[in-house]
Design an enzyme around this catalytic site. Sequence first.
Site, PDB file in Angstrom:
ATOM      1  CE1 TYR A 124      -4.393   1.420   0.627  1.00 53.53           C
ATOM      2  CE2 TYR A 124      -3.021   3.138   1.586  1.00 53.53           C
ATOM      3  CZ  TYR A 124      -4.238   2.721   1.092  1.00 53.53           C
ATOM      4  OH  TYR A 124      -5.292   3.585   1.060  1.00 53.53           O
ATOM      5  CE  LYS A 171      -2.514 -16.655  -0.140  1.00 55.71           C
ATOM      6  NZ  LYS A 171      -3.714 -17.522  -0.050  1.00 55.71           N
ATOM      7  CG  ASP A 204      -7.047 -17.209   1.049  1.00 58.46           C
ATOM      8  OD1 ASP A 204      -6.283 -17.026   2.002  1.00 58.46           O
ATOM      9  OD2 ASP A 204      -6.958 -18.204   0.301  1.00 58.46           O
ATOM     10  CG  ASP A 228      -7.383   0.121   1.906  1.00 60.14           C
ATOM     11  OD1 ASP A 228      -8.012   1.006   2.516  1.00 60.14           O
ATOM     12  OD2 ASP A 228      -7.366   0.038   0.665  1.00 60.14           O
TER      13      ASP A 228
END
Length: 335
Positions: A124, A171, A204, A228
Amino acid sequence: MTHRITLIPGDGIGPEVASSVVRIIEASGVDVEWETHFAGAQALEKFGETLPADLLESIRRNRVALKGPITTPVGKGFTSVNVGLRKALDLYANLRPVRALPNVACRYPELDLVVVRENTESLYSGIEHEVVPGVVESLKIITEKASTRIARFAFEYSRIEKRRKITAVHKANIMKMSDGLFLDCFRKVSKHYPEIEADDKIVDNACMQLVMRPEQFDVMLLENLYGDIVSDLCAGLVGGLGLVPGANIGELGAVFEAVHGSAPDIAGQGIANPTALLQSGILMLKYLNEREAADRIECAMLKVFAEGKVRTRDIGGTAKTAEFADAIISAMREA
């Protein structure tokens, strides 16, 4: 005591919702001196830069700011003012409490969770360049320092607010070094807070679980980009971005903001819902140790929502922005 607060009204619907929130905060009895500054397109037009030095100096001096929404051009134009503020002031912790409001239609009316997002690095940050024509490289930076301090922030916040569990979202099964470092720092910090349960989920799976069984989460800790995305997902579970607050907190100050867009299509009509910025203002008052005033505003706001008589257009009513603010001020006076 008198609090000096930097006010950034923003653009689009920003000045309208900011004006209403300022009225409500002043009606709560808190003594505030506001220092108004511009940012984004307005500042660019007036001063030739989107983050004027006077604005940054004001926030550093006052150590707290309330900010309305500011438009970020998509795909071109100037870079995000929000990101610029966080970098310039090292506002490393993004705090997004997500709680369902009474009498507002949503999927999970009992939901009450908090998203804590690292604010300074990861993808980001926008560190990218063109390697050769047609090939762009974006860099994901994860450091032990930033990962450790955001984990510590999450645990300290949870201890103060009596939250029971923190879930780190990552992740690390694929990005074993970067996300692995973030997760490792979380686990090390968790050992110093044995009274708070600590677990983790792959991002996920966490998103799927949020849709299916969000009640399993209490505090969620995420790196920048994941945070975010997931914080907006959580807002959608309780009715949208127009209802939830946001805060960016660092060692030397904090900026409390509306997390929704500037909605230029309805700007100037006086119909915007000020709830998101109002809830951010409530967070700000708690940060300033004005908890009685914060509780007074919050109780009045919840009463207005529960009665359902005065509602802005986005939640099924016809009230104007100012009328909604008037109703909350009246509820405070009647309490």
